[in-house]
Design an enzyme around this catalytic site. Structure first.
Site, PDB file in Angstrom:
ATOM      1  N   ASP A  46       0.858  -1.196   0.000  1.00 25.55           N
ATOM      2  CA  ASP A  46       0.000   0.000   0.000  1.00 25.55           C
ATOM      3  C   ASP A  46       0.890   1.241   0.000  1.00 25.55           C
ATOM      4  OD1 ASP A  46      -3.231   0.490   1.069  1.00 25.55           O
ATOM      5  OD2 ASP A  46      -1.838   2.182   0.965  1.00 25.55           O
ATOM      6  N   THR A 113      -2.752   5.449 -11.193  1.00 27.94           N
ATOM      7  CA  THR A 113      -2.862   4.276 -10.299  1.00 27.94           C
ATOM      8  C   THR A 113      -3.791   3.206 -10.886  1.00 27.94           C
ATOM      9  OG1 THR A 113      -2.281   5.362  -8.241  1.00 27.94           O
ATOM     10  CG2 THR A 113      -3.804   3.523  -8.063  1.00 27.94           C
ATOM     11  N   THR A 145     -15.745  -2.176  -9.786  1.00 30.27           N
ATOM     12  CA  THR A 145     -16.931  -1.456  -9.316  1.00 30.27           C
ATOM     13  C   THR A 145     -18.097  -1.555 -10.288  1.00 30.27           C
ATOM     14  OG1 THR A 145     -17.725   0.788  -8.862  1.00 30.27           O
ATOM     15  CG2 THR A 145     -15.894   0.617 -10.361  1.00 30.27           C
ATOM     16  N   ASP A 146     -19.303  -1.376  -9.767  1.00 26.28           N
ATOM     17  CA  ASP A 146     -20.486  -1.324 -10.641  1.00 26.28           C
ATOM     18  C   ASP A 146     -20.528  -0.040 -11.472  1.00 26.28           C
ATOM     19  OD1 ASP A 146     -21.078   0.473  -8.598  1.00 26.28           O
ATOM     20  OD2 ASP A 146     -22.996  -0.417  -8.045  1.00 26.28           O
ATOM     21  N   GLU A 147     -19.715   0.971 -11.085  1.00 28.13           N
ATOM     22  CA  GLU A 147     -19.786   2.260 -11.783  1.00 28.13           C
ATOM     23  C   GLU A 147     -19.333   2.161 -13.237  1.00 28.13           C
ATOM     24  OE1 GLU A 147     -18.604   5.779  -9.855  1.00 28.13           O
ATOM     25  OE2 GLU A 147     -19.217   5.098  -7.870  1.00 28.13           O
ATOM     26  N   TYR A 171     -13.132   8.597 -12.560  1.00 23.88           N
ATOM     27  CA  TYR A 171     -12.902   7.404 -11.732  1.00 23.88           C
ATOM     28  C   TYR A 171     -13.394   6.142 -12.438  1.00 23.88           C
ATOM     29  CZ  TYR A 171     -14.073   3.778  -8.334  1.00 23.88           C
ATOM     30  OH  TYR A 171     -14.227   2.568  -7.700  1.00 23.88           O
ATOM     31  N   SER A 172     -14.664   6.148 -12.849  1.00 26.38           N
ATOM     32  CA  SER A 172     -15.210   4.904 -13.421  1.00 26.38           C
ATOM     33  C   SER A 172     -14.559   4.588 -14.764  1.00 26.38           C
ATOM     34  CB  SER A 172     -16.736   4.975 -13.520  1.00 26.38           C
ATOM     35  OG  SER A 172     -17.159   6.102 -14.236  1.00 26.38           O
ATOM     36  N   LYS A 175     -11.358   2.856 -13.943  1.00 27.57           N
ATOM     37  CA  LYS A 175     -11.608   1.472 -13.507  1.00 27.57           C
ATOM     38  C   LYS A 175     -11.995   0.611 -14.708  1.00 27.57           C
ATOM     39  CE  LYS A 175     -11.670  -0.099  -9.867  1.00 27.57           C
ATOM     40  NZ  LYS A 175     -10.605  -0.722  -9.009  1.00 27.57           N
ATOM     41  N   LYS A 210     -16.353   9.815   2.366  1.00 29.85           N
ATOM     42  CA  LYS A 210     -17.417   9.112   1.638  1.00 29.85           C
ATOM     43  C   LYS A 210     -18.750   9.315   2.383  1.00 29.85           C
ATOM     44  CE  LYS A 210     -14.584   7.187  -1.448  1.00 29.85           C
ATOM     45  NZ  LYS A 210     -14.277   5.795  -1.626  1.00 29.85           N
ATOM     46  N   LEU A 211     -19.868   9.104   1.652  1.00 29.31           N
ATOM     47  CA  LEU A 211     -21.180   9.536   2.153  1.00 29.31           C
ATOM     48  C   LEU A 211     -21.494   9.090   3.592  1.00 29.31           C
ATOM     49  CD1 LEU A 211     -23.968  10.914   1.436  1.00 29.31           C
ATOM     50  CD2 LEU A 211     -24.755   8.601   0.965  1.00 29.31           C
TER      51      LEU A 211
HETATM   52  P1  NAD Z   1      -9.788   3.361  -0.544  1.00 28.55           P
HETATM   53  O1  NAD Z   1      -9.618   4.648  -1.270  1.00 28.55           O
HETATM   54  O2  NAD Z   1     -10.356   3.369   0.827  1.00 28.55           O
HETATM   55  O3  NAD Z   1      -8.395   2.598  -0.460  1.00 28.55           O
HETATM   56  C1  NAD Z   1      -7.490   2.548  -1.517  1.00 28.55           C
HETATM   57  C2  NAD Z   1      -6.152   2.082  -0.984  1.00 28.55           C
HETATM   58  O4  NAD Z   1      -5.244   1.986  -2.082  1.00 28.55           O
HETATM   59  C3  NAD Z   1      -5.528   3.043   0.029  1.00 28.55           C
HETATM   60  O5  NAD Z   1      -5.027   2.318   1.125  1.00 28.55           O
HETATM   61  C4  NAD Z   1      -4.406   3.697  -0.747  1.00 28.55           C
HETATM   62  O6  NAD Z   1      -3.307   4.091   0.070  1.00 28.55           O
HETATM   63  C5  NAD Z   1      -4.018   2.598  -1.724  1.00 28.55           C
HETATM   64  N1  NAD Z   1      -3.382   3.097  -2.936  1.00 28.55           N
HETATM   65  C6  NAD Z   1      -3.802   4.120  -3.730  1.00 28.55           C
HETATM   66  N2  NAD Z   1      -2.937   4.322  -4.740  1.00 28.55           N
HETATM   67  C7  NAD Z   1      -1.972   3.374  -4.614  1.00 28.55           C
HETATM   68  C8  NAD Z   1      -0.819   3.047  -5.357  1.00 28.55           C
HETATM   69  N3  NAD Z   1      -0.475   3.740  -6.471  1.00 28.55           N
HETATM   70  N4  NAD Z   1      -0.054   2.021  -4.947  1.00 28.55           N
HETATM   71  C9  NAD Z   1      -0.388   1.309  -3.833  1.00 28.55           C
HETATM   72  N5  NAD Z   1      -1.443   1.598  -3.069  1.00 28.55           N
HETATM   73  C10 NAD Z   1      -2.245   2.614  -3.457  1.00 28.55           C
HETATM   74  O7  NAD Z   1     -10.646   2.452  -1.515  1.00 28.55           O
HETATM   75  P2  NAD Z   1     -11.762   1.357  -1.181  1.00 28.55           P
HETATM   76  O8  NAD Z   1     -13.060   2.023  -1.031  1.00 28.55           O
HETATM   77  O9  NAD Z   1     -11.253   0.475  -0.117  1.00 28.55           O
HETATM   78  O10 NAD Z   1     -11.801   0.557  -2.576  1.00 28.55           O
HETATM   79  C11 NAD Z   1     -10.922  -0.540  -2.796  1.00 28.55           C
HETATM   80  C12 NAD Z   1     -11.159  -1.089  -4.178  1.00 28.55           C
HETATM   81  O11 NAD Z   1     -12.519  -1.500  -4.295  1.00 28.55           O
HETATM   82  C13 NAD Z   1     -10.947  -0.065  -5.295  1.00 28.55           C
HETATM   83  O12 NAD Z   1     -10.337  -0.717  -6.375  1.00 28.55           O
HETATM   84  C14 NAD Z   1     -12.354   0.395  -5.655  1.00 28.55           C
HETATM   85  O13 NAD Z   1     -12.418   0.790  -7.015  1.00 28.55           O
HETATM   86  C15 NAD Z   1     -13.137  -0.861  -5.401  1.00 28.55           C
HETATM   87  N6  NAD Z   1     -14.547  -0.685  -5.027  1.00 28.55           N
HETATM   88  C16 NAD Z   1     -14.899   0.152  -3.998  1.00 28.55           C
HETATM   89  C17 NAD Z   1     -16.229   0.250  -3.611  1.00 28.55           C
HETATM   90  C18 NAD Z   1     -16.656   1.135  -2.460  1.00 28.55           C
HETATM   91  O14 NAD Z   1     -17.860   1.268  -2.214  1.00 28.55           O
HETATM   92  N7  NAD Z   1     -15.742   1.738  -1.706  1.00 28.55           N
HETATM   93  C19 NAD Z   1     -17.205  -0.492  -4.293  1.00 28.55           C
HETATM   94  C20 NAD Z   1     -16.822  -1.321  -5.354  1.00 28.55           C
HETATM   95  C21 NAD Z   1     -15.490  -1.409  -5.696  1.00 28.55           C
HETATM   96  O1  DAU Z   2     -20.734   2.051  -6.628  1.00 23.60           O
HETATM   97  C1  DAU Z   2     -19.473   1.701  -6.140  1.00 23.60           C
HETATM   98  C2  DAU Z   2     -18.694   2.964  -5.833  1.00 23.60           C
HETATM   99  O2  DAU Z   2     -19.236   3.491  -4.631  1.00 23.60           O
HETATM  100  C3  DAU Z   2     -17.199   2.707  -5.679  1.00 23.60           C
HETATM  101  O3  DAU Z   2     -16.676   2.259  -6.897  1.00 23.60           O
HETATM  102  C4  DAU Z   2     -16.469   3.977  -5.244  1.00 23.60           C
HETATM  103  O4  DAU Z   2     -15.105   3.708  -4.995  1.00 23.60           O
HETATM  104  C5  DAU Z   2     -17.115   4.474  -3.959  1.00 23.60           C
HETATM  105  O5  DAU Z   2     -16.520   5.697  -3.555  1.00 23.60           O
HETATM  106  C6  DAU Z   2     -18.624   4.675  -4.159  1.00 23.60           C
HETATM  107  O6  DAU Z   2     -18.881   5.750  -5.089  1.00 23.60           O
HETATM  108  P1  DAU Z   2     -20.057   6.788  -4.866  1.00 23.60           P
HETATM  109  O7  DAU Z   2     -19.754   8.010  -5.638  1.00 23.60           O
HETATM  110  O8  DAU Z   2     -21.372   6.137  -5.071  1.00 23.60           O
HETATM  111  O9  DAU Z   2     -19.882   7.008  -3.279  1.00 23.60           O
HETATM  112  P2  DAU Z   2     -19.944   8.316  -2.360  1.00 23.60           P
HETATM  113  O10 DAU Z   2     -19.883   7.853  -0.941  1.00 23.60           O
HETATM  114  O11 DAU Z   2     -18.966   9.366  -2.759  1.00 23.60           O
HETATM  115  O12 DAU Z   2     -21.409   8.870  -2.659  1.00 23.60           O
HETATM  116  C7  DAU Z   2     -22.559   8.060  -2.488  1.00 23.60           C
HETATM  117  C8  DAU Z   2     -23.760   8.865  -2.975  1.00 23.60           C
HETATM  118  O13 DAU Z   2     -23.972   9.972  -2.087  1.00 23.60           O
HETATM  119  C9  DAU Z   2     -23.590   9.463  -4.357  1.00 23.60           C
HETATM  120  O14 DAU Z   2     -24.840   9.458  -5.028  1.00 23.60           O
HETATM  121  C10 DAU Z   2     -23.178  10.899  -4.082  1.00 23.60           C
HETATM  122  C11 DAU Z   2     -23.890  11.221  -2.776  1.00 23.60           C
HETATM  123  N1  DAU Z   2     -23.200  12.163  -1.879  1.00 23.60           N
HETATM  124  C12 DAU Z   2     -21.912  11.912  -1.555  1.00 23.60           C
HETATM  125  C13 DAU Z   2     -21.237  12.754  -0.705  1.00 23.60           C
HETATM  126  C14 DAU Z   2     -19.802  12.501  -0.343  1.00 23.60           C
HETATM  127  C15 DAU Z   2     -23.899  13.237  -1.335  1.00 23.60           C
HETATM  128  O15 DAU Z   2     -25.095  13.440  -1.620  1.00 23.60           O
HETATM  129  N2  DAU Z   2     -23.230  14.081  -0.494  1.00 23.60           N
HETATM  130  C16 DAU Z   2     -21.916  13.897  -0.162  1.00 23.60           C
HETATM  131  O16 DAU Z   2     -21.368  14.727   0.595  1.00 23.60           O
END
Ligand code: NAD
Ligand code: DAU
Length: 364
Positions: A46, A113, A145-147, A171-172, A175, A210-211
């Protein structure tokens, strides 16, 4: 106990690299794996960006089978060295820039990345796997991700594994680029890849911007709860522990080259989710500065290009691998709110000057 909480009777130990294992989902996965498979070797790689946090793994510090390496997935020399030295057979690839709002502010890091980093890992693992004689047991698991499927209208069917890609944010799109590379490495080289596309996760160790964690923390601080646009956007929420059990099932039982969608079957409008969080906080937090917390809800300018609705059809993983989520949205949100209430020492240091600067930029 679900089928995925029991260790299989006959199973060879694995040697894994978990990229992004100090982030939100990656660290939950490391906890899951170390607890369930204590005989496996787990190397966390990481870069510790703003989203990475060694405290997410604090409870596992000192475990002989766990090694933490701070490094970048774009560093080929480092990865080649780790693959050889640790005789790795499995990569669980979580590392990514993951926040849509940050990708709108600065897309470059996302391409670097998510696309270049994933390519670097794929190339390193391909040579490592080929040099070892292409063992059938090796796995490269790409967490996506589903995005990548874009945005749904209200009456559209949920995303399946055959839904065409239509990513809308930097982002999407990044990915999606990484997903295509993974697919190509299986198709061209026969590399034993696996891919999962998951819906929105929530639970412990979720970074405060995040939200769900943002709303929990702002309620505790009596700050406005910024809901983008009209609050009618829909996300399909999955408790992070259920995502980890699904990844476990795919790594152990998934067919190389296949993709599996993972979702919670929990479609909720953002405004309804925020209201549920307010109700839970009103009930569970005795010392709220503003009560009821709903008074803090504030509609703010929408996210540019904001996807309207995501929904996952998880039929394939359910029927082929027998996975189903164990947690309900009500139970999962309650656990999550309780976790944020009892882990202030975890999240308070994350509200740093860098975080405040980011916050001002997005919500000004
Ligand atoms: P996060 O942002 O919390 O964590 C990402 C981690 O990757 C961090 O620890 C960061 O330090 C590390 N990282 C970033 N750039 C790097 C690099 N160049 N080299 C090594 N490490 C690096 O993300 P998350 O929410 O835990 O998501 C993890 C994975 O799951 C991602 O690939 C994301 O696309 C996917 N995903 C997330 C969600 C969600 O709801 N959070 C849903 C579906 C898929
Ligand atoms: O669907 C999977 C994705 O979910 C992952 O691939 C991403 O890594 C993860 O960050 C997440 O993306 P979202 O954009 O859906 O998550 P976020 O928590 O940023 O936002 C969730 C929803 O809430 C989205 O519709 C935007 C809204 N939102 C978010 C924030 C941060 C708000 O209305 N207010 C806010 O302040």
């Amino acid at each position: 106990m679900t089928a995925f909480e029991q260790e299989p009777l006959s199973r060879s130990p694995r040697k894994l690299i978990v990229t992004g294992g100090a982030g939100f989902i990656g660290s939950n996965f490391v906890h899951h794996w170390c607890q369930k498979y204590p005989g496996d070797r787990v190397v966390v790689l990481d870069a510790l960006t703003y989203a990475g946090n060694r405290n997410n793994l604090a409870e596992l510090e000192g475990k002989a089978n766990l090694r933490f390496v701070q490094g970048d997935i774009c560093d080929r020399t480092l990865i080649d060295g780790l693959l050889q030295e640790e005789r790795i057979d499995t990569i669980a690839h979580f590392a990514a820039e993951s926040h849509v709002d940050r990708s709108i502010l600065g897309p470059g890091a996302f391409v670097q990345t998510n696309v270049v980093g994933t390519f670097t890992l794929l190339e390193a693992f391909r040579h490592h796997w080929q040099d070892a004689g292409k063992p059938a047991s090796y796995r490269f698991h790409h967490v996506s991700t589903d995005e990548v499927y874009g945005s749904l209208e209200a009456t559209d069917p949920a995303f399946s594994e055959t839904t065409p890609y239509a990513p809308n944010s930097p982002y999407s799109a990044s990915k999606a680029g990484s997903d295509h590379l993974v697919r190509a490495y299986h198709h061209t080289y026969g590399m034993p890849t696996l891919m999962t596309n998951c819906s929105n996760n929530y639970g412990p160790y979720h970074f405060p911007e995040k939200l769900i964690p943002l709303m929990c923390i702002n309620i505790l601080m009596g700050k406005p709860l910024p809901v983008y646009g009209d609050g009618q956007n829909i996300r399909d929420w999955l408790y992070v522990g259920d995502h980890c059990s699904a990844l476990d099932a795919v790594i152990h039982q998934g067919t190389p080259g296949e993709t599996y969608n993972i979702g919670g079957n929990n479609e909720v409008k953002n405004i309804d989710l925020v209201t549920m969080l307010c109700e839970l906080m009103n009930e569970l937090a005795p010392d709220l500065p503003v009560r009821p917390a709903q008074k803090l809800i504030t509609f703010v300018k929408d996210r540019p290009g904001h996807d309207r609705r995501y929904a996952i059809d998880a039929t394939k993983i359910q029927t082929e691998l027998g996975w189903t989520p164990a947690e309900t949205i009500e139970g999962g949100l309650r656990r999550t709110v309780e976790w944020y209430l009892t882990h202030r020492e975890w999240w308070q240091p994350l509200l740093s000057e860098e975080y405040q600067a980011y916050y001002r930029q997005v919500y000004a």
